[in-house]
Motif scaffolding. Structure first.
Motif, PDB file in Angstrom:
ATOM      1  N   SER A 175       0.809  -1.214   0.000  1.00 36.24           N
ATOM      2  CA  SER A 175       0.000   0.000   0.000  1.00 36.24           C
ATOM      3  C   SER A 175       0.846   1.269   0.000  1.00 36.24           C
ATOM      4  N   GLU A 176       0.253   2.345  -0.542  1.00 34.36           N
ATOM      5  CA  GLU A 176       0.859   3.673  -0.477  1.00 34.36           C
ATOM      6  C   GLU A 176      -0.008   4.645   0.318  1.00 34.36           C
ATOM      7  N   ASN A 177      -1.230   4.254   0.611  1.00 36.79           N
ATOM      8  CA  ASN A 177      -2.183   5.165   1.244  1.00 36.79           C
ATOM      9  C   ASN A 177      -2.078   5.070   2.767  1.00 36.79           C
ATOM     10  N   VAL A 178      -0.904   5.464   3.275  1.00 31.45           N
ATOM     11  CA  VAL A 178      -0.609   5.408   4.703  1.00 31.45           C
ATOM     12  C   VAL A 178      -0.085   6.782   5.125  1.00 31.45           C
ATOM     13  N   TYR A 179      -0.599   7.291   6.240  1.00 34.66           N
ATOM     14  CA  TYR A 179      -0.190   8.609   6.730  1.00 34.66           C
ATOM     15  C   TYR A 179       0.210   8.494   8.198  1.00 34.66           C
ATOM     16  N   PHE A 180       1.198   9.306   8.579  1.00 37.49           N
ATOM     17  CA  PHE A 180       1.807   9.192   9.899  1.00 37.49           C
ATOM     18  C   PHE A 180       1.685  10.493  10.680  1.00 37.49           C
ATOM     19  N   SER A 181       1.672  10.368  12.001  1.00 40.62           N
ATOM     20  CA  SER A 181       1.664  11.535  12.868  1.00 40.62           C
ATOM     21  C   SER A 181       3.068  12.134  12.943  1.00 40.62           C
ATOM     22  N   PRO A 182       3.234  13.416  12.624  1.00 39.02           N
ATOM     23  CA  PRO A 182       4.553  14.045  12.772  1.00 39.02           C
ATOM     24  C   PRO A 182       5.081  13.961  14.196  1.00 39.02           C
ATOM     25  N   ALA A 183       4.180  14.035  15.182  1.00 40.78           N
ATOM     26  CA  ALA A 183       4.616  13.975  16.579  1.00 40.78           C
ATOM     27  C   ALA A 183       5.313  12.648  16.879  1.00 40.78           C
ATOM     28  N   VAL A 184       4.775  11.563  16.317  1.00 39.10           N
ATOM     29  CA  VAL A 184       5.358  10.242  16.557  1.00 39.10           C
ATOM     30  C   VAL A 184       6.641  10.058  15.753  1.00 39.10           C
ATOM     31  N   ILE A 185       6.608  10.386  14.468  1.00 40.50           N
ATOM     32  CA  ILE A 185       7.785  10.175  13.616  1.00 40.50           C
ATOM     33  C   ILE A 185       8.954  11.033  14.076  1.00 40.50           C
ATOM     34  N   ASP A 186       8.691  12.283  14.442  1.00 40.88           N
ATOM     35  CA  ASP A 186       9.774  13.172  14.863  1.00 40.88           C
ATOM     36  C   ASP A 186      10.420  12.725  16.168  1.00 40.88           C
ATOM     37  N   SER A 187       9.718  11.908  16.943  1.00 41.01           N
ATOM     38  CA  SER A 187      10.273  11.425  18.215  1.00 41.01           C
ATOM     39  C   SER A 187      11.160  10.194  18.035  1.00 41.01           C
ATOM     40  N   LEU A 188      11.166   9.608  16.821  1.00 40.00           N
ATOM     41  CA  LEU A 188      11.935   8.397  16.584  1.00 40.00           C
ATOM     42  C   LEU A 188      13.410   8.701  16.346  1.00 40.00           C
ATOM     43  N   SER A 189      14.246   7.719  16.605  1.00 35.00           N
ATOM     44  CA  SER A 189      15.654   7.817  16.237  1.00 35.00           C
ATOM     45  C   SER A 189      15.779   7.738  14.726  1.00 35.00           C
ATOM     46  N   GLU A 190      16.890   8.191  14.190  1.00 37.22           N
ATOM     47  CA  GLU A 190      17.102   8.117  12.748  1.00 37.22           C
ATOM     48  C   GLU A 190      17.103   6.669  12.280  1.00 37.22           C
ATOM     49  N   ALA A 191      17.598   5.760  13.115  1.00 35.80           N
ATOM     50  CA  ALA A 191      17.632   4.334  12.757  1.00 35.80           C
ATOM     51  C   ALA A 191      16.224   3.780  12.608  1.00 35.80           C
ATOM     52  N   ASN A 192      15.323   4.161  13.518  1.00 37.81           N
ATOM     53  CA  ASN A 192      13.951   3.661  13.431  1.00 37.81           C
ATOM     54  C   ASN A 192      13.182   4.308  12.286  1.00 37.81           C
ATOM     55  N   LYS A 193      13.462   5.568  11.992  1.00 39.00           N
ATOM     56  CA  LYS A 193      12.860   6.192  10.813  1.00 39.00           C
ATOM     57  C   LYS A 193      13.312   5.457   9.556  1.00 39.00           C
ATOM     58  N   ARG A 194      14.592   5.151   9.504  1.00 40.86           N
ATOM     59  CA  ARG A 194      15.148   4.474   8.333  1.00 40.86           C
ATOM     60  C   ARG A 194      14.544   3.082   8.168  1.00 40.86           C
ATOM     61  N   LYS A 195      14.267   2.406   9.275  1.00 42.20           N
ATOM     62  CA  LYS A 195      13.668   1.070   9.198  1.00 42.20           C
ATOM     63  C   LYS A 195      12.299   1.130   8.539  1.00 42.20           C
ATOM     64  N   ILE A 196      11.488   2.134   8.904  1.00 43.43           N
ATOM     65  CA  ILE A 196      10.163   2.282   8.303  1.00 43.43           C
ATOM     66  C   ILE A 196      10.289   2.594   6.820  1.00 43.43           C
ATOM     67  N   LYS A 197      11.171   3.529   6.470  1.00 43.94           N
ATOM     68  CA  LYS A 197      11.347   3.905   5.070  1.00 43.94           C
ATOM     69  C   LYS A 197      11.841   2.730   4.240  1.00 43.94           C
ATOM     70  N   THR A 198      12.745   1.952   4.810  1.00 42.52           N
ATOM     71  CA  THR A 198      13.263   0.776   4.105  1.00 42.52           C
ATOM     72  C   THR A 198      12.167  -0.258   3.883  1.00 42.52           C
ATOM     73  N   ALA A 199      11.335  -0.469   4.907  1.00 42.25           N
ATOM     74  CA  ALA A 199      10.266  -1.470   4.812  1.00 42.25           C
ATOM     75  C   ALA A 199       9.261  -1.118   3.728  1.00 42.25           C
ATOM     76  N   PHE A 200       8.997   0.163   3.531  1.00 36.12           N
ATOM     77  CA  PHE A 200       8.000   0.592   2.552  1.00 36.12           C
ATOM     78  C   PHE A 200       8.555   0.687   1.129  1.00 36.12           C
ATOM     79  N   MET A 201       9.834   0.409   0.947  1.00 37.54           N
ATOM     80  CA  MET A 201      10.415   0.499  -0.398  1.00 37.54           C
ATOM     81  C   MET A 201       9.772  -0.479  -1.369  1.00 37.54           C
ATOM     82  N   GLY A 202       9.532  -1.725  -0.926  1.00 36.41           N
ATOM     83  CA  GLY A 202       8.828  -2.705  -1.749  1.00 36.41           C
ATOM     84  C   GLY A 202       9.356  -2.809  -3.162  1.00 36.41           C
ATOM     85  N   VAL A 203       8.441  -2.686  -4.140  1.00 39.59           N
ATOM     86  CA  VAL A 203       8.801  -2.865  -5.545  1.00 39.59           C
ATOM     87  C   VAL A 203       9.662  -1.734  -6.077  1.00 39.59           C
TER      88      VAL A 203
END
Length: 376
Positions: free
Chosen positions: A323-351
């Motif tokens: 899916s691409e139709n996913v939206y995130f809370s800035p409050a939650v994402i901004d509180s994450l470490s760069e490593a955890n942000k990168r994990k989410i971005k990597t997971a959504f790379m898909g095709v």
């Protein structure tokens, strides 16, 4: 489930089929002939230029229509409809009226696509031009104006709206291919590009089949044609999603829909998934048409599941992989470490993964992702 790129079926445009640039001519006498004198080396393009070109091509495909079952009753006011509720859902996760979406960019060093969290106004998030004002209000009032009660009709409309959003997006994607081929006819000879083009065509065909099933159920008021599993989570998550997708494996890793079967006669049905954060709770709604036996195990597993962690990881996998139709809370994402942000971005790379090696790495991140750790 992963099929290496060199094992996926490769398509090739046939000389006398309609040219994919939508000129109305046969391929042999249109883009194929033009491609002989078309020599564009994208290695000469900067990452910024490639990213901007891709976004411009997609922007140019915007169109308005109404997916109503009876368009003779349409109002003249075609609007930007929300696939996710603005008030009450996007409101819940927004910060200063903004949410985060994942957008694709080209990395200047590797020239590979990558994802970045990008702020978007909540009034623009999840918007698609798929309904007139009358039908948007008539169809979805039972999920927009009423509290969720788990009725068959409410689950039906969540699924139908997700389908229309995805179908509208795929129609735009096909048009962006046509525009791309007009500008770069030589791209019609690139295996990876024409494979994606044909896969998009097949996906559109399957989506129209789904649409007809929804239409038939609506005409007969047979909302029970869909089977749904509803899970109430006792906390509010910092993301929301609603999607209509073909899912390739069940919770145990067994085959579900045969999504890598590119036979022109093979129909791939959709699974409908919504994650809806509310005050002190989150709703998860997963639906399928009863006749879609490929998803029978998924609904059965979800119904009998007592391991929330396993459930959360499976839904996270479905959203990140399909899916691409996913939206995130800035409050939650901004509180994450760069490593955890990168994990989410990597997971959504898909095709979007440009090589089999990166696809495998990204798939590992997808299967280990738990979006439900993102709590408000």
């Amino acid at each position: 489930m992963f099929v290496p790129m060199n094992e996926a079926k490769k398509y090739q445009f046939k000389p006398y089929e309609e040219c994919p640039c939508e000129s109305g001519q046969k391929y042999k006498f249109c883009c194929y002939a033009k491609s002989r004198n078309s020599k564009v080396d994208f290695r000469d393009y900067s990452a910024t230029r490639i990213t901007a070109e891709g976004r411009r091509l997609l922007k140019d495909t915007e169109f308005k229509m109404c997916f109503a079952f009876d368009t003779s009753e349409c109002s003249k006011d075609l609007i930007g409809a929300h696939s996710i509720q603005n008030n009450g859902v996007l409101d819940k996760i927004s910060v200063e009226n903004h949410v985060y979406a994942l957008s694709s960019e080209i990395d200047q060093n590797t020239m590979y696509p990558q994802l970045e969290f990008t702020p978007i106004g909540k009034n623009q998030a999840s918007i698609f031009s798929g309904f007139c004002k009358k039908h948007d209000e008539d169809y979805f009032k039972c999920i927009e104006d009423k509290d969720y009660e788990g009725t068959l009709e409410q689950n039906y409309w969540f699924g139908f709206r997700a389908l229309c959003f995805e179908l509208h997006r795929k129609l735009r994607l096909k048009k962006s291919f046509a525009n791309f081929f007009k500008k770069y006819p030589g791209a019609t000879r690139t295996p990876s590009i024409y494979t994606e083009y044909y896969n998009t065509k097949l996906s559109i065909r399957d989506s129209w089949t789904e649409y007809e099933r929804f239409k038939s159920a609506y005409a007969k008021k047979s909302f029970n044609n869909l089977e749904s599993i509803v899970k109430v989570v006792p906390f509010t998550v910092g993301f929301t999603a609603t999607t209509s997708v073909g899912v390739g494996m069940d919770m145990e890793g067994n085959l579900a829909a045969d999504i890598y079967n590119y036979n022109d006669k093979h129909f791939i049905p959709n699974l409908y998934v919504s994650v809806i954060p509310k005050e002190n709770m989150t709703l998860i709604i997963i639906s399928r048409f009863h006749e879609d036996n490929c998803y029978k195990n998924i609904l059965s597993q979800l119904n009998g599941n007592e391991n929330d962690e396993k459930l959360f990881r499976y839904i996270s996998f479905c959203l990140a992989e399909y899916s691409e139709n996913v939206y995130f809370s800035p409050a939650v994402i901004d509180s994450l470490s760069e490593a955890n942000k990168r994990k989410i971005k990597t997971a959504f790379m898909g095709v979007l993964s440009p090589t089999p090696e990166l696809r495998l790495r990204n798939l590992y991140a997808t299967t280990s992702l738990n979006l439900f750790d993102l709590k408000l």
